[in-house]
Structures are given as C-alpha cells and as structure tokens.
Write a protein that holds these residues in place. Structure first.
Motif, PDB file in Angstrom:
ATOM      1  N   ARG A  71       0.916  -1.201  -0.008  1.00 36.68           N
ATOM      2  CA  ARG A  71       0.039   0.150   0.046  1.00 36.68           C
ATOM      3  C   ARG A  71       0.758   1.119   0.016  1.00 36.68           C
ATOM      4  N   ASP A 186      -9.156  -0.096   1.664  1.00 43.95           N
ATOM      5  CA  ASP A 186      -8.393  -0.933   0.317  1.00 43.95           C
ATOM      6  C   ASP A 186      -9.627  -1.482  -0.023  1.00 43.95           C
ATOM      7  N   SER A 187      -9.992  -1.136  -1.382  1.00 43.97           N
ATOM      8  CA  SER A 187     -10.938  -1.657  -2.062  1.00 43.97           C
ATOM      9  C   SER A 187     -10.535  -2.728  -3.003  1.00 43.97           C
ATOM     10  N   ARG A 188      -9.230  -3.160  -3.133  1.00 48.56           N
ATOM     11  CA  ARG A 188      -8.734  -3.992  -3.795  1.00 48.56           C
ATOM     12  C   ARG A 188      -9.385  -5.509  -3.433  1.00 48.56           C
ATOM     13  N   SER A 189      -9.212  -6.590  -4.222  1.00 49.18           N
ATOM     14  CA  SER A 189      -9.373  -7.810  -3.947  1.00 49.18           C
ATOM     15  C   SER A 189      -8.553  -8.427  -2.747  1.00 49.18           C
ATOM     16  N   HIS A 191      -5.849 -10.774  -0.989  1.00 52.32           N
ATOM     17  CA  HIS A 191      -4.984 -11.593  -1.398  1.00 52.32           C
ATOM     18  C   HIS A 191      -5.429 -13.143  -1.013  1.00 52.32           C
TER      19      HIS A 191
END
Length: 443
Positions: A71, A186-189, A191
């Motif tokens: 990040r 955090d809008s990411r997929s 891990h």
C-alpha cells in the motif's frame, strides 16, 4: 469463523490450512497460516513442507510489513522502532512530562509500567483519549484515574512525536492498527481467501481484527488458541477481539503431547490463584500415556546448577530431543556458553531452517511457543528470579506472579515425556505444593 482451544493446536492448524487450500474442495483458496513467533514459523514450514501447497506460512509482523508495503505505507524495515529504540523514545516522553508534573505519583512508578500501558493502548487499537477513558486500566494503588490517565496519554503522544522525528512510523505493537485501518480503505480484492491463526492467544485484539479484515466476506478466519499460554500481556478473550462465530466454538480438550504426570502439573498451575479470572480457559482431558514424575532439583550454587543442567542435557540429547528453556535472553546466552558452538540449536527469531528432531536446543520460553521436545529442562526457578524482581517493581506482586505463572505453564507443557525443573535456592512460589506432582531432590 472458528474459535478453538486445547492441545495439539499446531498439527490441527496445519491440517486446517491444507484443507482450506485444497483445490479439490469447493471452498478452496489461497490461505495464510499465521503465528506470532518466527521460530514457530520455521518449525511449521519444516513440519508441513509437503502438505501446504497454496498456503503461505508467516509470522504476523512479516504479514503486516508486506501488506503495508503493498500500500506504499512501509518505508522499509527501519521504519519500525525496535524494543531498545522504543524504550529510548518513551523515556524521552516521560522526561518531558516529568518537568511539569514531577510531584504526580505516576512518576514514582517504573518506566516499564508506563511503557506497558502504552503497549496495551496499542494492542486494543485505541486511537483517541475518549476511547482510552471508555476502557480504563486497573492502576496500582496510589494512582488516581482522573489525573493519571491524561498524563499517560500525553506521554504516549510525546513518545510518538519522538519516534516520528527519528523516522520511525510504527512500533511492533501499533503497526497492527495501521494494517487494520488500511484494509478498511482498501477496495482491492483480498489476497487471501482464508486465514488460519495458530497460537492465537498471543495476538492482540487489533491484530486479530486486522486479520479478519484481510479476507473477503465469503472467506474464513480460523482461530487456534489456548488462554493458559497467554504470555504477551494482552490479557484478553478472543471474544473481546470482535470474533463473531458461525455456530459454537470447537473445544479440543484431548492432550496428545504430554504424559499424564506432566499434564497433571500443568493443570495444577492453571488452578493456582494467579490464573483466576482467565477468560475462555479450557481444561484439557488428562492424557492416558504415563511417564516419570517431573523433577524439582535444588542445588547449592548457580555453578553446581550449571553443571547439573549441562550433564542432564548431554545425556538426554543422546537419545532424543531436549530443550533448555530460560525466562530471558541473558540467561539463554549464559547456558549457550556452557556448550560448544555447533553442538546445539539456538531457538531464535533468526532461525532459517529447522535442523533436527533430536539433539539439544536452547532458547527462551517465548521462542519455544508451539514447539515440543522429548525432554525439557527449566533452570533458575529460584524464588528471587521467578517472577523477576524488575517485574514485581514495575507491576506489583500479583501481576508479576500472573505473568510468570503463564510463562512457566508454557515451559512445562513443551515436554512430551521428561521434565526437570532446577534452582539454586528456595524455589519459586509459582509451583503447586502438592507433593504428588513433583519428585523433589536436593543435590
């Protein structure tokens, strides 16, 4: 989400991780098996190298650093204040406040007490003074809450200012707050689809919260923990960390590691006064396997104790695995010096490989968390050393006994078959008085 406690957690954590990552199942996905100390990570990787495809095995702080780095919030390993640096910055913060409030009884307390209170604030994920007021600590006698808590908070702020001026973004406790808060933004997929926490009793509430945030809504978090082994000071129930269970927790009560005689001593420790009020404590079922009584050996001097411990270690390591475990690194280094380099394994955070299932290992109680040995030797269990005098001075006798008692429980339960406790004077008051639990020998 699964709450668990009991014996054989490490094996169960490995099996659970392998199951969650198995491509043959409809729920499979990338899985993180995470624990607290790095020596256990090395052991886990060795134990399950052929079983854990699609599983990452890490200690919490490696996971935290990696995520924050992804990040752009890390800045390198040097961004984290180590133990000694943290002490320097906290002492500087105390000095600033002492000038204006020298007469306040807080400043007659050990700086270790203040440092531990700042650690507790971070472990709970507390970020504002109002949040701190809503969950006030139990203070030593003579410290009034209305005037003490604002001073502690001001010292915390001064510490963080000192740390920031030195380029340190985090310490090892408050880094988890940033991980938790960063996941919220955090809008990411995610891990990992699944997270399995081993030795979860040593994770602070905010660490657990950050790991819950690390999986998607259709993912899972599995928590393996034993509150009797809680030695890092968080003093919390897994419930207080915000874990929401789907159904009832699975309580694993069977003890597959220890003989009945060792398990009886460990269970007696949990019934001592310093264990009263421990949340989520699960009493294990007594194992059926029998063995010799644990021995408490009293010697006349430290030198004679050293000689005895070294002789026992050499003899026992010829036919199985044996560990000498100590309360602190200074004592560990002393016992290291009794043996030739290369003739033993050091249980440290720097371990890259797990060398052998036999022979001699030397480490602290902390580094042995989650590990097991055929025999264990616990030296220096004198009344004047366990609990440590500086711990009594910092936190009072009751808290020091509670902390040391849980540490002793960890040491005792590392032994599969043989357990030797030794001292060179009157033994620690942490041991139960029941004569049937220990073979007492004076040499």
């Amino acid at each position: 989400m699964l709450g668990t406690a009991g014996s054989g957690k490490t094996t169960l954590a490995i099996l659970r991780s392998a199951y969650l990552a198995d491509p043959a199942t409809d729920h499979h996905g990338r899985t993180l098996l995470v624990t607290y100390n790095r020596a256990l990570v090395t052991y886990l990787s060795h134990l399950a190298s052929s079983m854990l495809s699609n599983v990452t095995v890490e200690n919490y702080h490696k996971f935290a650093r990696g995520y924050l780095n992804s990040r752009g919030k890390m800045g390198g390993y040097s961004s984290i204040a180590g133990h000694d640096e943290r002490t320097i910055y906290i002492d500087a913060g105390i000095a600033k406040l002492t000038a204006a409030h020298a007469s306040h009884p807080l400043f007659s307390q050990s700086s270790q007490f203040i440092a531990e209170e700042i650690r507790w604030i971070s472990q709970q994920g507390i970020q504002t003074f109002d949040q701190y007021l809503a969950a006030p600590p139990v203070l030593p006698p003579g410290l009034p809450i209305p005037t003490t808590l604002p001073l502690i908070w001001q010292i915390r702020d001064a510490y963080r200012d000192e740390r920031g001026r030195s380029g340190k973004l985090y310490d090892w406790d408050d880094i988890a707050i940033s991980v938790r808060d960063e996941f919220v933004a955090d809008s990411r997929s995610r891990h990992y689809q699944h997270v399995v926490i081993d030795e979860g009793q040593d994770f602070s509430p905010v660490m657990i919260q950050s790991l819950v945030s690390a999986v998607p809504v259709d993912g899972s978090v599995t928590f393996f923990g034993d509150v009797a082994q809680q030695i890092y000071g968080s003093r919390v129930s897994w419930r207080s960390a915000g874990l929401i269970l789907k159904g009832q927790p699975w309580l694993f009560k069977e003890n597959y590691r220890n003989t009945k005689q060792i398990a009886d001593l460990a269970l007696a420790l949990t019934k001592m006064p310093f264990y009263s009020g421990a949340a989520d404590l699960v009493a294990p079922t007594a194992p059926k396997a029998a063995g010799p009584l644990p021995s408490l050996v009293t010697l006349s001097t430290d030198a004679s104790e050293d000689k005895f411990v070294a002789q026992q270690a050499v003899q026992l390591s010829a036919t199985g695995s044996v560990a000498i475990l100590t309360t602190d690194h200074e004592t560990r280094r002393h016992f290291n010096s009794l043996f030739k380099t290369g003739t033993f394994t050091e249980l440290t955070n720097e371990m890259a490989t797990w060398k052998s299932s036999s022979g001699l290992s030397i480490g602290t109680y902390h580094s042995a968390k989650g590990l097991e040995f055929d025999s264990v030797i616990l030296p220096r269990l004198d009344a004047g050393r366990m609990p440590a005098p500086d711990s009594i001075a910092a936190f009072g006798n009751d808290r020091a006994l509670a902390d040391a008692g849980r540490l002793l429980y960890v040491g005792v339960t590392r032994a599969r078959q043989g357990l030797i406790l030794s001292c060179s004077g009157p033994h620690t008051p942490l041991l139960p008085s029941n004569p049937q639990l220990l073979q007492r020998v004076s040499l």
